[in-house]
Design an enzyme around this catalytic site. Structure first.
Site, PDB file in Angstrom:
ATOM      1  N   LYS A 143       2.730   4.255 -11.094  1.00 24.66           N
ATOM      2  CA  LYS A 143       1.645   2.542 -10.798  1.00 24.66           C
ATOM      3  C   LYS A 143       1.308   1.744 -12.318  1.00 24.66           C
ATOM      4  O   LYS A 143       1.439   0.847 -12.317  1.00 24.66           O
ATOM      5  CB  LYS A 143       0.090   3.739 -11.108  1.00 24.66           C
ATOM      6  CG  LYS A 143       0.239   4.127  -9.466  1.00 24.66           C
ATOM      7  CD  LYS A 143       1.038   3.863  -8.712  1.00 24.66           C
ATOM      8  CE  LYS A 143      -0.010   4.237  -7.331  1.00 24.66           C
ATOM      9  NZ  LYS A 143       0.683   3.763  -6.212  1.00 24.66           N
ATOM     10  N   GLN A 171      12.066  14.322  -9.305  1.00 22.33           N
ATOM     11  CA  GLN A 171      11.176  13.796  -8.305  1.00 22.33           C
ATOM     12  C   GLN A 171      10.536  12.413  -9.108  1.00 22.33           C
ATOM     13  O   GLN A 171       9.802  11.669  -8.136  1.00 22.33           O
ATOM     14  CB  GLN A 171       9.752  14.375  -9.094  1.00 22.33           C
ATOM     15  CG  GLN A 171       9.848  15.845  -8.334  1.00 22.33           C
ATOM     16  CD  GLN A 171       9.436  17.338  -9.240  1.00 22.33           C
ATOM     17  OE1 GLN A 171       8.759  17.211 -10.089  1.00 22.33           O
ATOM     18  NE2 GLN A 171       8.227  18.368  -8.911  1.00 22.33           N
ATOM     19  N   ASN A 219       0.964  -0.594   0.317  1.00 20.10           N
ATOM     20  CA  ASN A 219      -0.109   0.165   0.093  1.00 20.10           C
ATOM     21  C   ASN A 219       0.927   1.242  -0.522  1.00 20.10           C
ATOM     22  O   ASN A 219       0.158   2.403  -0.955  1.00 20.10           O
ATOM     23  CB  ASN A 219      -0.754  -0.242   1.039  1.00 20.10           C
ATOM     24  CG  ASN A 219      -1.574   1.259   1.251  1.00 20.10           C
ATOM     25  OD1 ASN A 219      -2.428   2.094   0.847  1.00 20.10           O
ATOM     26  ND2 ASN A 219      -1.200   2.150   2.186  1.00 20.10           N
ATOM     27  N   ALA A 228       5.429  11.203 -13.334  1.00 16.18           N
ATOM     28  CA  ALA A 228       6.246  10.278 -12.849  1.00 16.18           C
ATOM     29  C   ALA A 228       4.609   8.866 -11.561  1.00 16.18           C
ATOM     30  O   ALA A 228       5.548   7.848 -11.224  1.00 16.18           O
ATOM     31  CB  ALA A 228       6.712  10.971 -12.042  1.00 16.18           C
ATOM     32  N   TYR A 229       3.970  10.095 -10.868  1.00 20.04           N
ATOM     33  CA  TYR A 229       3.351   9.184  -9.950  1.00 20.04           C
ATOM     34  C   TYR A 229       2.359   8.244 -11.430  1.00 20.04           C
ATOM     35  O   TYR A 229       2.381   7.697 -10.890  1.00 20.04           O
ATOM     36  CB  TYR A 229       2.226  10.376  -9.008  1.00 20.04           C
ATOM     37  CG  TYR A 229       1.289   9.043  -8.913  1.00 20.04           C
ATOM     38  CD1 TYR A 229       1.428   9.105  -7.270  1.00 20.04           C
ATOM     39  CD2 TYR A 229       0.383   9.445  -8.761  1.00 20.04           C
ATOM     40  CE1 TYR A 229       1.062   8.034  -6.621  1.00 20.04           C
ATOM     41  CE2 TYR A 229      -0.900   8.178  -8.177  1.00 20.04           C
ATOM     42  CZ  TYR A 229      -0.067   7.750  -7.324  1.00 20.04           C
ATOM     43  OH  TYR A 229      -1.501   7.396  -6.341  1.00 20.04           O
ATOM     44  N   VAL A 231       2.584  17.926 -12.098  1.00 20.21           N
ATOM     45  CA  VAL A 231       4.135  18.878 -12.999  1.00 20.21           C
ATOM     46  C   VAL A 231       3.425  18.599 -13.851  1.00 20.21           C
ATOM     47  O   VAL A 231       3.186  17.108 -14.115  1.00 20.21           O
ATOM     48  CB  VAL A 231       5.292  18.211 -11.763  1.00 20.21           C
ATOM     49  CG1 VAL A 231       6.506  18.877 -12.320  1.00 20.21           C
ATOM     50  CG2 VAL A 231       4.948  18.599 -10.362  1.00 20.21           C
ATOM     51  N   SER A 264      -3.605   3.027  -9.257  1.00 18.92           N
ATOM     52  CA  SER A 264      -4.612   3.478  -9.200  1.00 18.92           C
ATOM     53  C   SER A 264      -4.800   4.031 -10.750  1.00 18.92           C
ATOM     54  O   SER A 264      -3.907   3.045 -11.685  1.00 18.92           O
ATOM     55  CB  SER A 264      -4.013   4.942  -9.142  1.00 18.92           C
ATOM     56  OG  SER A 264      -4.503   6.289  -9.827  1.00 18.92           O
ATOM     57  N   VAL A 304     -10.177   8.390  -2.916  1.00 19.72           N
ATOM     58  CA  VAL A 304     -10.395   8.653  -0.882  1.00 19.72           C
ATOM     59  C   VAL A 304      -9.549  10.132  -0.468  1.00 19.72           C
ATOM     60  O   VAL A 304      -8.830  10.348  -1.170  1.00 19.72           O
ATOM     61  CB  VAL A 304      -9.470   7.219  -0.593  1.00 19.72           C
ATOM     62  CG1 VAL A 304     -10.015   6.961   0.822  1.00 19.72           C
ATOM     63  CG2 VAL A 304     -10.009   6.307  -1.294  1.00 19.72           C
ATOM     64  N   THR A 334      -7.947  11.474   1.442  1.00 22.66           N
ATOM     65  CA  THR A 334      -6.406  11.236   2.791  1.00 22.66           C
ATOM     66  C   THR A 334      -5.350  12.176   2.501  1.00 22.66           C
ATOM     67  O   THR A 334      -6.010  13.222   1.374  1.00 22.66           O
ATOM     68  CB  THR A 334      -5.779   9.601   2.318  1.00 22.66           C
ATOM     69  OG1 THR A 334      -5.144   9.965   1.130  1.00 22.66           O
ATOM     70  CG2 THR A 334      -7.162   8.911   1.747  1.00 22.66           C
TER      71      THR A 334
HETATM   72  P1  NAP Z   1      -1.297   8.465   2.466  1.00 23.84           P
HETATM   73  O1  NAP Z   1      -2.264   9.148   2.862  1.00 23.84           O
HETATM   74  O2  NAP Z   1      -0.539   9.885   2.309  1.00 23.84           O
HETATM   75  O3  NAP Z   1      -0.189   7.102   2.968  1.00 23.84           O
HETATM   76  C1  NAP Z   1       0.594   6.911   2.123  1.00 23.84           C
HETATM   77  C2  NAP Z   1       1.422   6.082   3.169  1.00 23.84           C
HETATM   78  O4  NAP Z   1       2.657   5.579   3.068  1.00 23.84           O
HETATM   79  C3  NAP Z   1       1.496   6.513   4.565  1.00 23.84           C
HETATM   80  O5  NAP Z   1       1.202   5.692   5.430  1.00 23.84           O
HETATM   81  C4  NAP Z   1       3.411   7.061   3.673  1.00 23.84           C
HETATM   82  O6  NAP Z   1       3.632   6.960   5.007  1.00 23.84           O
HETATM   83  C5  NAP Z   1       3.403   5.651   4.159  1.00 23.84           C
HETATM   84  N1  NAP Z   1       4.634   5.936   2.751  1.00 23.84           N
HETATM   85  C6  NAP Z   1       4.971   6.422   2.259  1.00 23.84           C
HETATM   86  N2  NAP Z   1       6.124   6.350   1.530  1.00 23.84           N
HETATM   87  C7  NAP Z   1       6.799   5.333   2.677  1.00 23.84           C
HETATM   88  C8  NAP Z   1       7.705   3.952   2.597  1.00 23.84           C
HETATM   89  N3  NAP Z   1       8.224   4.070   1.711  1.00 23.84           N
HETATM   90  N4  NAP Z   1       7.262   2.637   3.328  1.00 23.84           N
HETATM   91  C9  NAP Z   1       6.850   2.947   4.446  1.00 23.84           C
HETATM   92  N5  NAP Z   1       5.684   3.809   4.002  1.00 23.84           N
HETATM   93  C10 NAP Z   1       5.663   4.548   3.438  1.00 23.84           C
HETATM   94  O7  NAP Z   1      -1.611   7.610   0.816  1.00 23.84           O
HETATM   95  P2  NAP Z   1      -3.346   7.113   0.447  1.00 23.84           P
HETATM   96  O8  NAP Z   1      -4.024   8.095   0.088  1.00 23.84           O
HETATM   97  O9  NAP Z   1      -4.157   6.300   1.852  1.00 23.84           O
HETATM   98  O10 NAP Z   1      -2.922   6.131  -0.541  1.00 23.84           O
HETATM   99  C11 NAP Z   1      -2.584   4.609  -0.072  1.00 23.84           C
HETATM  100  C12 NAP Z   1      -2.306   3.901  -2.082  1.00 23.84           C
HETATM  101  O11 NAP Z   1      -3.242   3.873  -2.051  1.00 23.84           O
HETATM  102  C13 NAP Z   1      -0.707   4.478  -2.145  1.00 23.84           C
HETATM  103  O12 NAP Z   1      -0.211   2.992  -2.842  1.00 23.84           O
HETATM  104  C14 NAP Z   1      -1.666   5.041  -2.830  1.00 23.84           C
HETATM  105  O13 NAP Z   1      -0.900   5.618  -3.937  1.00 23.84           O
HETATM  106  C15 NAP Z   1      -2.845   4.563  -3.601  1.00 23.84           C
HETATM  107  N6  NAP Z   1      -3.922   5.517  -3.869  1.00 23.84           N
HETATM  108  C16 NAP Z   1      -4.631   6.354  -3.485  1.00 23.84           C
HETATM  109  C17 NAP Z   1      -5.630   7.102  -3.978  1.00 23.84           C
HETATM  110  C18 NAP Z   1      -5.831   8.495  -3.142  1.00 23.84           C
HETATM  111  O14 NAP Z   1      -7.566   8.953  -3.704  1.00 23.84           O
HETATM  112  N7  NAP Z   1      -6.411   8.007  -1.702  1.00 23.84           N
HETATM  113  C19 NAP Z   1      -6.208   6.681  -5.645  1.00 23.84           C
HETATM  114  C20 NAP Z   1      -5.288   5.875  -6.352  1.00 23.84           C
HETATM  115  C21 NAP Z   1      -4.516   4.979  -5.726  1.00 23.84           C
HETATM  116  P3  NAP Z   1       4.065   8.358   6.469  1.00 23.84           P
HETATM  117  O15 NAP Z   1       2.681   8.705   6.891  1.00 23.84           O
HETATM  118  O16 NAP Z   1       5.033   8.490   7.051  1.00 23.84           O
HETATM  119  O17 NAP Z   1       4.209   9.483   4.682  1.00 23.84           O
END
Ligand code: NAP
Length: 244
Positions: free
Chosen positions: A171, A106, A88, A166-167, A97, A142, A200, A202
């Protein structure tokens, strides 16, 4: 024998990962809550333990191979196998960007966690997943990683309006890893899938996102708990198949 499973969720101190950990633990599984920051990880673990859930903290920085080895060792010594790996953890470093302006810093930073670290951790833990009777690997991708939708003029996801190149590329790369690993393991009980969790609310998804954490965790939890006759090598959102 107990059918309690051992699950590891990376980046689970907050956001979707935290909720995936909660839902998997609520189903009666032992959940290893991975987080790179000890304080945040322990606080998140305490929160779930206070709900009477079997959750244990593991210090795991996906971009730091030393913590991959300590994770492998902990799981090997305590459980001898891993049933569920939810990749995750993710970062988004080039929000809005344009492709012409994204820096290599980046790109490298994004790929370090979303791709290289995730692949290395999965490879490191694979021998333990092979010891499970029903291994499940779930990669949090994603819809922004879809090349088909990115190249569709009617869609706006191929622009920098959402995240950055890049993001999105990270994916797409994760999707390719998913397919190849699923193909390699197709004659084993292990299922490897990737998903879009939805948009979501977050820290990454932002305030305007329509979905709650509970809704966002639904697809990854479904994939983590697929039955024996379930699929492998797919890219999904709930029961919808997504275009690669
Ligand atoms: P988030 O709230 O930013 O949480 C990301 C989590 O990943 C945090 O716990 C962060 O830890 C951790 N993290 C980042 N780099 C890390 C590393 N090197 N080692 C260990 N942990 C690390 O993001 P989210 O929205 O929950 O996203 C979770 C996943 O869903 C991601 O892969 C994201 O790309 C994907 N996603 C999210 C959405 C959305 O709408 N939110 C949509 C599509 C896909 P820290 O607290 O230490 O930074």
């Amino acid at each position: 024998m107990s059918d309690k499973k051992i699950a590891l969720v990376t980046g689970a101190n907050k956001g979707i990962g935290f909720e995936i950990a909660r839902q998997l633990a609520k189903q009666g599984n032992t959940v290893l809550l991975g987080a790179r920051n000890e304080k945040k990880g322990e606080a998140a673990t305490e929160k779930l333990r206070a709900e009477n859930l079997d959750v244990r903290f593991l210090k795991l920085d996906v971009s730091n191979p030393e913590t991959h080895e300590s994770t492998r060792k902990y799981i090997e010594e305590n459980f001898g196998k891993l049933d569920i790996l939810v990749n995750n953890a993710g970062v988004s470093l080039d929000n809005q960007v344009p492709a012409s302006q994204g820096t290599l810093e980046q790109w490298r930073g994004t790929f370090e966690t979303n791709v290289f670290g995730t692949i290395a951790l999965t490879q490191k833990l694979l021998p333990l997943i092979k010891k499970s009777e029903a291994g499940r690997i779930v990669n949090l991708s994603s819809i922004l990683g879809s090349l088909k939708w990115s190249s569709d003029p009617a869609s706006n996801i191929g622009t920098f309006a959402f995240c950055g190149t890049a993001y999105n590329a990270s994916k797409a790369a994760l999707n390719m890893f998913t397919v190849h690993l699923a193909n390699e393991l197709k004659d084993s009980p292990i299922k490897v899938n990737c998903c879009h969790p939805g948009w979501v609310k977050t820290d990454m998804g932002g305030e305007n996102a329509p979905l709650t954490l509970e809704e966002g965790a639904r697809t990854p939890v479904l994939l983590a708990t697929l039955p024996e006759e379930g699929f492998t090598g797919r890219y999904v959102y709930l029961d919808e198949e997504l275009p690669w």
